[in-house]
Design an enzyme around this catalytic site. Structure first.
Site, short mmCIF file in Angstrom:
data_model
loop_
_atom_site.label_atom_id
_atom_site.label_comp_id
_atom_site.label_asym_id
_atom_site.label_seq_id
_atom_site.Cartn_x
_atom_site.Cartn_y
_atom_site.Cartn_z
N ALA A 134 0.80 -1.17 -0.11
CA ALA A 134 0.04 0.12 0.03
C ALA A 134 0.83 1.36 0.16
O ALA A 134 0.54 2.34 0.22
CB ALA A 134 -0.97 -0.03 1.25
N LEU A 169 3.33 1.96 2.10
CA LEU A 169 3.57 2.54 3.13
C LEU A 169 4.90 1.57 4.12
O LEU A 169 5.12 1.51 5.24
CB LEU A 169 2.71 2.43 4.35
CG LEU A 169 1.22 3.18 4.18
CD1 LEU A 169 0.30 2.94 5.07
CD2 LEU A 169 1.61 4.76 3.87
N ASP A 222 13.18 3.80 2.25
CA ASP A 222 12.12 3.12 3.17
C ASP A 222 12.84 2.56 4.33
O ASP A 222 12.46 2.62 5.67
CB ASP A 222 11.38 2.02 2.50
CG ASP A 222 10.82 2.28 1.27
OD1 ASP A 222 10.70 3.58 1.02
OD2 ASP A 222 10.40 1.57 0.47
C1 GLA Z 1 9.50 2.36 -3.02
C2 GLA Z 1 10.94 2.05 -2.79
C3 GLA Z 1 11.92 3.41 -2.20
C4 GLA Z 1 11.35 4.54 -3.40
C5 GLA Z 1 9.86 4.63 -3.48
C6 GLA Z 1 9.47 5.45 -4.60
O1 GLA Z 1 8.83 2.66 -1.73
O2 GLA Z 1 11.20 1.07 -1.92
O3 GLA Z 1 13.12 3.13 -2.37
O4 GLA Z 1 11.90 4.45 -4.65
O5 GLA Z 1 9.15 3.46 -3.92
O6 GLA Z 1 9.98 6.90 -4.16
#
Ligand code: GLA
Length: 473
Positions: A211, A213, A260
């Site tokens: 989702a 997150l 993330d």
């Molecule tokens: C995912 C990836 C991140 C980033 C985002 C987009 O969450 O894990 O590293 O690239 O997409 O910003």
């Protein structure tokens, strides 16, 4: 209560001196950007000296005395084991950890406020950890085996620490997808030479999967912390973060950036994190007290999101390589000025051209948004969010009608400063910044408006920015 004078060695090689009743906790604060301006500017730091003193007032005087010393006098103090009790404290801590048989870890979700799809192009991102968690109940085993029970999936798997590269369970069968994340982390830690203990981990999560997150980063960072605590070793947290990314990139096979795992590990209560993914410099930015973070879940999930993500990343790489024909010194899209890109746009294939336009535009939006946040201009910040959504929809192609509807409706509410899809896209959630005093009305109104337009019920929740992954009390 025991009092300690301590010294940190900062990233610039200089010593920082302070006093505290708990130098280890203080170190974490310094490395989260919450200790002192000096350590925030010159971190990460490592604890190199701890001296016990009888009380606060002695601590204060002694701190001043140490601060007045020359660098080599301080270095001599660090080497003086009759005064520096750090090695002894660390030993005690390790024994305590080694005897820790069971513990619980909380590992938060992340929401990205701005800077989408720039973390694999050397850009600056603006995420925060939020109060949705993966919760891991860990028991340390004497055998080199990991037993997983993913409560939400009602699924179990077990694998041996000796055969991580094989991606197989104890019966020689391929590991199920959910088990690849913990196994990947174990593999990356092992590759880095870190000793691993066998574990039984029962875990559950209130972070919706797929989702946007970072449910997977929360699991990765949570498991990395579990192995660190079970093993009693310490490495800088940023290294732990990089190893979690390596697990996702090389073991799970998603070529994600660092954002993330970083947000999940370094989250700071009531703050957003501004991470420069090129230099790894970062700072915390206070979020205004009168603004709420609201997450609305479109309910849309795309099964092929991982390969689509890798394709987008490949488009960015192709754009960069082609642009290098006109400027060979470019090392990432971070180096590309918009004017230069526009001058060569017609020479790029359509996909890479659009991706590059988004990335270069997004980097400029992040810069502006940070300035807005620092000045307390939330309306200005929100305007950047809305532009980002349009760019992700039109240039990056990662939105969908359900997300577009959520954003379109949200921004028509007077309490909403800005809204956009958050995370990789392909469905998932929107993030909305909403005036605190209008947030209840906003949530009620948005739910009703979506119901009326599409006949669907959407979960909408108000979240807080919280601290990163940690041992639960
Ligand atoms: C995912 C990836 C991140 C980033 C985002 C987009 O969450 O894990 O590293 O690239 O997409 O910003």
């Amino acid at each position: 209560m025991a009092c300690y004078c301590y010294m940190l060695e900062c990233a610039n090689g200089k010593y920082y001196t302070g006093w505290s009743t708990d130098p280890f906790r203080r170190l974490t604060q310094h490395n989260s950007g919450l200790g002192a301006r000096y350590t925030r500017m010159n971190g990460p730091s490592r604890l190199v000296y701890v001296e016990e003193v009888p009380d606060h007032s002695t601590a204060l005087k002694h701190e001043i005395r140490i601060k007045r010393m020359t660098h080599s006098q301080k270095a001599a103090l660090v080497a003086d084991t009759s005064r520096n009790i750090l090695p002894r404290l660390q030993e005690n801590l390790q024994t305590k950890h080694a005897n820790t048989k069971s513990f619980k870890i909380l590992s938060p979700a992340r929401v990205n406020l701005l800077g989408e799809h720039v973390d694999y192009n050397d850009g600056v991102v603006l995420p925060a950890a939020i109060d949705r968690y993966a919760t891991l109940n860990v028991e340390v085993l004497d055998e080199p085996v990991v037993r997983l029970r993913a409560e939400d999936l009602n699924a179990e798997a077990a694998f041996a620490l000796e055969n991580l590269a094989g991606k197989q369970d104890l019966n020689g069968q391929p590991l199920p997808a959910f088990a690849l994340y913990p196994a990947g982390v174990a593999w990356a830690l092992q590759e880095a030479g870190l000793p691993l203990r066998g574990l039984t981990v029962r875990y559950s999560s209130d972070i919706p999967i797929g989702a946007g997150l970072s449910s997977s980063a929360a699991i990765e960072v949570g498991f990395a912390l579990a192995w660190q605590i079970a093993g009693g070793w310490e490495i800088p947290r940023i290294e732990l973060v990089k190893l979690c990314q390596k697990a996702e990139n090389e073991y799970v096979g998603v070529k994600s950036g660092l954002m993330d795992q970083f947000a999940c590990a370094f989250g700071t209560a009531r703050h957003a994190l501004a991470l420069d993914t090129r230099s790894l410099d970062w700072q915390t930015l206070p979020l205004p007290k009168d603004v709420a973070i609201v997450i609305a879940d479109s309910g849309v999930r795309r099964s092929l999101a991982n390969s689509a993500y890798n394709d987008l990343r490949a488009d960015c790489q192709e754009a960069l390589e082609r642009l290098r024909a006109w400027c060979s010194s470019l090392t990432s899209l971070r180096d590309v000025p918009m004017q230069f890109l526009e001058a060569h746009l017609h020479e790029l294939p359509e996909g890479p051209a659009r991706r590059a336009l988004h990335v270069v535009g997004e980097m400029a939006r992040v810069e502006q948004a940070i300035a807005c946040l620092v000045e307390g201009d939330i309306a200005g910040f929100g305007a950047q969010m809305v532009d980002t959504h349009a760019s992700l929809r039109d240039l990056y192609g990662v939105s969908c009608p359900e997300l577009d509807l959520l954003v379109e409706l949200a921004v028509s509410h007077p309490a909403c400063f800005g809204a956009r899809l958050t995370g990789a896209g392909f469905g998932g959630c929107t993030v909305n910044l909403v005036a605190q005093d209008g947030v209840e009305d906003f949530v009620r109104w948005l739910k009703a408006a979506v119901r009326e337009k599409s006949g669907r019920e959407v979960p909408i929740e108000v979240c807080q920015a919280v601290d990163g992954a940690r041992l639960a009390d």
